[in-house]
Each structure stands twice: as C-alpha cells, then as structure tokens.
Design a protein around this motif. Structure first.
Motif, mmCIF file in Angstrom:
data_model
loop_
_atom_site.group_PDB
_atom_site.id
_atom_site.type_symbol
_atom_site.label_atom_id
_atom_site.label_comp_id
_atom_site.label_asym_id
_atom_site.label_seq_id
_atom_site.Cartn_x
_atom_site.Cartn_y
_atom_site.Cartn_z
ATOM 1 N N MET A 129 0.824 -1.215 0.000
ATOM 2 C CA MET A 129 0.000 0.000 0.000
ATOM 3 C C MET A 129 0.854 1.260 0.000
ATOM 4 S SD MET A 129 -3.379 -0.687 2.351
ATOM 5 C CE MET A 129 -2.524 -1.189 3.842
ATOM 6 N N LEU A 130 2.004 1.209 0.680
ATOM 7 C CA LEU A 130 2.861 2.386 0.771
ATOM 8 C C LEU A 130 3.692 2.613 -0.488
ATOM 9 C CD1 LEU A 130 4.163 2.038 4.449
ATOM 10 C CD2 LEU A 130 2.335 3.511 3.605
ATOM 11 N N SER A 131 3.849 1.574 -1.310
ATOM 12 C CA SER A 131 4.753 1.685 -2.460
ATOM 13 C C SER A 131 4.072 1.555 -3.821
ATOM 14 C CB SER A 131 5.849 0.607 -2.360
ATOM 15 O OG SER A 131 5.283 -0.696 -2.419
ATOM 16 N N SER A 132 2.802 1.153 -3.860
ATOM 17 C CA SER A 132 2.151 0.873 -5.139
ATOM 18 C C SER A 132 0.998 1.838 -5.406
ATOM 19 C CB SER A 132 1.616 -0.568 -5.166
ATOM 20 O OG SER A 132 2.652 -1.480 -4.902
ATOM 21 N N ASP A 133 0.682 2.015 -6.678
ATOM 22 C CA ASP A 133 -0.466 2.847 -7.061
ATOM 23 C C ASP A 133 -1.778 2.144 -6.738
ATOM 24 O OD1 ASP A 133 1.161 4.894 -8.190
ATOM 25 O OD2 ASP A 133 1.449 3.648 -9.964
ATOM 26 N N VAL A 134 -1.812 0.842 -6.986
ATOM 27 C CA VAL A 134 -3.012 0.047 -6.721
ATOM 28 C C VAL A 134 -2.606 -1.204 -5.952
ATOM 29 C CG1 VAL A 134 -4.987 -1.178 -7.705
ATOM 30 C CG2 VAL A 134 -4.086 0.858 -8.864
ATOM 31 N N THR A 135 -3.282 -1.456 -4.844
ATOM 32 C CA THR A 135 -3.007 -2.647 -4.039
ATOM 33 C C THR A 135 -4.290 -3.446 -3.877
ATOM 34 O OG1 THR A 135 -1.274 -1.511 -2.788
ATOM 35 C CG2 THR A 135 -2.190 -3.508 -1.823
ATOM 36 N N PHE A 136 -4.203 -4.737 -4.114
ATOM 37 C CA PHE A 136 -5.319 -5.643 -3.862
ATOM 38 C C PHE A 136 -5.031 -6.416 -2.575
ATOM 39 C CE2 PHE A 136 -5.971 -4.782 -8.296
ATOM 40 C CZ PHE A 136 -7.325 -4.991 -8.537
ATOM 41 N N ILE B 209 -8.804 6.183 -11.501
ATOM 42 C CA ILE B 209 -7.673 6.650 -10.709
ATOM 43 C C ILE B 209 -6.913 7.738 -11.462
ATOM 44 C CG2 ILE B 209 -5.519 5.945 -9.594
ATOM 45 C CD1 ILE B 209 -6.793 3.089 -9.468
ATOM 46 N N GLY B 210 -6.739 8.900 -10.810
ATOM 47 C CA GLY B 210 -6.072 10.035 -11.446
ATOM 48 C C GLY B 210 -4.667 10.236 -10.902
ATOM 49 N N PHE B 211 -4.131 11.442 -11.147
ATOM 50 C CA PHE B 211 -2.767 11.760 -10.733
ATOM 51 C C PHE B 211 -2.663 11.862 -9.210
ATOM 52 C CE2 PHE B 211 -2.915 13.443 -15.103
ATOM 53 C CZ PHE B 211 -1.834 12.760 -15.635
ATOM 54 N N ASN B 212 -1.519 11.407 -8.692
ATOM 55 C CA ASN B 212 -1.214 11.468 -7.263
ATOM 56 C C ASN B 212 -2.307 10.804 -6.423
ATOM 57 O OD1 ASN B 212 0.496 12.156 -5.121
ATOM 58 N ND2 ASN B 212 -0.685 14.002 -4.668
ATOM 59 N N SER B 213 -2.854 9.729 -6.939
ATOM 60 C CA SER B 213 -3.875 8.971 -6.210
ATOM 61 C C SER B 213 -3.398 7.546 -5.974
ATOM 62 C CB SER B 213 -5.196 8.945 -6.987
ATOM 63 O OG SER B 213 -5.838 10.198 -6.931
ATOM 64 N N ARG B 214 -3.937 6.961 -4.926
ATOM 65 C CA ARG B 214 -3.672 5.552 -4.632
ATOM 66 C C ARG B 214 -5.007 4.859 -4.413
ATOM 67 N NH1 ARG B 214 0.180 5.121 0.329
ATOM 68 N NH2 ARG B 214 0.101 7.378 0.503
ATOM 69 N N ALA B 215 -5.055 3.592 -4.758
ATOM 70 C CA ALA B 215 -6.279 2.825 -4.576
ATOM 71 C C ALA B 215 -5.968 1.509 -3.884
ATOM 72 C CB ALA B 215 -6.960 2.564 -5.912
ATOM 73 N N VAL B 216 -6.852 1.117 -2.989
ATOM 74 C CA VAL B 216 -6.763 -0.187 -2.332
ATOM 75 C C VAL B 216 -8.084 -0.907 -2.561
ATOM 76 C CG1 VAL B 216 -6.471 -1.446 -0.172
ATOM 77 C CG2 VAL B 216 -5.167 0.656 -0.581
ATOM 78 N N VAL B 217 -7.992 -2.128 -3.049
ATOM 79 C CA VAL B 217 -9.159 -2.941 -3.363
ATOM 80 C C VAL B 217 -9.138 -4.165 -2.459
ATOM 81 C CG1 VAL B 217 -10.385 -4.201 -5.176
ATOM 82 C CG2 VAL B 217 -9.045 -2.156 -5.766
ATOM 83 N N THR B 218 -10.167 -4.315 -1.624
ATOM 84 C CA THR B 218 -10.208 -5.454 -0.711
ATOM 85 C C THR B 218 -11.355 -6.382 -1.071
ATOM 86 O OG1 THR B 218 -11.668 -4.430 0.926
ATOM 87 C CG2 THR B 218 -9.311 -3.980 1.127
ATOM 88 N N GLY B 219 -11.182 -7.657 -0.775
ATOM 89 C CA GLY B 219 -12.253 -8.603 -1.085
ATOM 90 C C GLY B 219 -11.920 -10.019 -0.671
ATOM 91 N N ASP B 220 -12.936 -10.846 -0.684
ATOM 92 C CA ASP B 220 -12.815 -12.261 -0.321
ATOM 93 C C ASP B 220 -13.513 -13.078 -1.400
ATOM 94 O OD1 ASP B 220 -12.843 -14.784 0.737
ATOM 95 O OD2 ASP B 220 -13.980 -14.270 2.547
ATOM 96 N N ILE B 221 -12.740 -13.739 -2.233
ATOM 97 C CA ILE B 221 -13.317 -14.441 -3.393
ATOM 98 C C ILE B 221 -14.127 -15.676 -2.984
ATOM 99 C CG2 ILE B 221 -11.655 -13.602 -5.096
ATOM 100 C CD1 ILE B 221 -10.104 -16.195 -4.746
#
Length: 323
Positions: free
Chosen positions: A124-131, A251-263
């Motif tokens: 989360m601290l190093s990536s643009d998008v984290t699942f 997702i735009g500039f200087n943004s981060r996203a975290v996607v959580t879920g349970d398949i």
C-alpha cells in the motif's frame, strides 16, 4: 537458555492483578504459547527461555500492562490479539527482521500482525493500486483505512474516498430511506468503524461535511477522474467485470487505490463473473499493481473465526462426486 528481568512501572497492585488474571492464568498461557518460564514478585518479572521467545514475551507483558493502564481492563479479545501477534512474530519473522513497516497516525502507530499483513502494508505504501484478498478478519479493511488516514495526515492526498458495490449478502433489504449517504451507510459500516476509531466521531463528521472524506456508491463512480485521493473499494468480490474495469480507470494523478475482497464470499447473481476474480488473472503482472493474499492463519479475530474459515476451506477443497 537465557534469563531476562522485566520491571513493570508504574507499579499498581490492582492493575498487576488484572495482568495475571485469575490464578495467574494469563502468565500460564504465555508460558505455554512461548515455551518460557515466568516468575514474578510484585512488579519484578524473571523470564527464562530462548532469547527470541523471551523478547516476544517481554514485549507482550508490557503491551498487556499498557492496555490495562489505558482502559483499566483487559478483555479476552485484546489478550488474544496481542498473544496472536507474538505467535506470528515467532513463526514468521526471525531476529534479523525486526524493522517492520508501521502506519503512523496521530493516535499512535499501527503495527501489522504477521508476515502477510506486513507485505500488504508495504504494498500500500509503495504501489499505485493494491489488492488485499483473503478471508474475513485478516485486517484488510482496517489497514487500508489506516493507510488512507496516514496519507491524509501527511498531506500526501487531499481526500479519502470510500466505495463498495451495494450487493446484499443473500438478503433482500428492500427500500432504504434517506439521502444517498444514508442509503449506502449500512454497506460501508466497517470502513466507518475504522475511521471513527482512528479519527474520532466529531472529526470524521467534519471531514465528511467538508467532502474531505467522501462516500460514493460504486455505480456513481462512472465518468469521474479522482486526483490526489486515497480510494478504498471494499467487498470487491461483488463487482462485475465491467464495474471493476470502470473503478480502476477512475484513478487520477497522485492517487492511490486499495481494493479489498474475499473471493470465497461472492454474492453476485448466479452466472455473473466476479470482477475481482478476473482482476487477479489479468492484472497480476501489471506495473504499479500489487496483490496481497491472506490465509486462514492470518485471521486476527476470535480464535473460533480462524477455525471456521479453515473448516470452510477444507470443505471447498474436497472433490465433488457426481451421482
């Protein structure tokens, strides 16, 4: 074998009694879990055992006493969580790996519990998008909210946006009264609970009023570009393929996203493909996107939850015998 002395300070008889529990049952629990011997006179403790086991035991005793100092009680849940954290350290981390990543917010530091949570926070601290993918109770949502609050307090982002698909878990709730926020609030309750714990009720309410924290149903995200935001989508296993693609392209500039879920807990209508399942297959090697997977052993709720998850996993792995 080694020996270390711990002096609990400030010394208060009543609080020390809470630390030990009925007939010192808490000390016996620590001895059993960590293979140490605990001897004490008043607030002076002598711990005997292997060096790493002693180190973890000392840390846990101090954490338990600090909890009693802050709240004048020690619940079974808190005891379990702190002991579980120590067990994870022993089984998954050696003495050379003590410089763990933490999430710092104004109310204090939030430490990942175990190796998989550590990887999740680093992602989360190093990536643009984290699942963050795994069973209930593994800290996916809580840590995502903590990372969002941290980014907001550091002024790395200007707002936090919370969203999730409004899919009912096998129940028909019917018409929900109120404005759009009130309609979506029940679905986002876990996110709100984490925000309240970290920021307090009044501050969360003010930030929502100023639109610094925004609640947006997933269906209302289409057409938007989200700049300078920390975006969290919870319960993403209930997105369709089209919804997942739509969300990720907001997702735009200087943004981060975290996607959580349970398949393992998809509530979509029969025949609908989960957008999360497909994302795992097609985005695994995309630069800037990281996946963190949790297992039943990472559950940090009541011990029975971990056993329930494992029982269901065992059942789902059994081959289906056709008649």
């Amino acid at each position: 074998m080694a020996t270390e002395e711990l002096i609990i300070d400030p010394f208060k008889n009543q609080k020390l009694s809470l630390l030990g529990g009925h007939l010192d049952e808490n000390y016996r629990l620590l001895e059993k879990r960590f293979g140490v011997e605990i001897n004490n006179r008043a607030n002076v403790f002598q711990i005997i055992g292997e060096p790493l086991n002693i180190k973890v035991t000392v840390t846990i005793l101090q954490e338990l006493y600090d909890e009693i100092e802050n709240s004048d009680q020690l619940s079974n849940e808190t005891l379990h969580l702190i002991v579980h954290s120590g067990c994870q350290q022993l089984s998954e981390m050696d003495e050379d790996n003590q410089n763990e990543v933490t999430i710092a917010i104004k109310k204090g530091k939030i430490r990942p519990r175990g190796k998989n949570q550590q990887i999740y926070v680093e992602n989360m601290l190093s990536s643009d998008v984290t699942f963050g993918i795994g069973p209930a109770g593994t800290g996916k949502t809580y840590l995502a909210v903590a990372a969002a609050v941290d980014a907001l307090e550091r002024q790395e982002v200007r707002r936090i946006l919370l969203t999730r698909p409004a899919v009912e878990a096998g129940e028909k709730l019917g018409f929900l009264p109120g404005d759009i926020n009130q309609k979506v609030d029940p679905y986002l309750r876990p996110l709100y609970d984490a925000l309240y714990e970290m920021l307090g009720f009044e501050r969360v309410a003010k930030l929502i009023e100023k639109n610094v924290i925004e609640v947006a149903p997933l269906a209302y995200m289409r057409g938007r570009t989200l700049n300078e935001a920390f975006i969290i989508m919870d319960e993403s296993q209930n997105t369709t393929v089209e919804q997942m693609k739509m969300f990720l392209t907001r997702i735009g500039f200087n943004s981060r996203a975290v996607v959580t879920g349970d398949i393992t807990q998809v509530d979509l209508p029969r025949g609908k493909t989960s957008g999360l399942r497909q994302a795992i297959d097609i985005l695994n090697n995309v630069k800037g996107i990281k996946f963190s997977f949790f297992q039943s052993g990472d559950v940090v709720r009541h011990p029975v939850v971990q056993r329930i998850v494992r029982a269901y996993e065992s059942m789902e792995q059994q081959p289906v015998i056709s008649k």
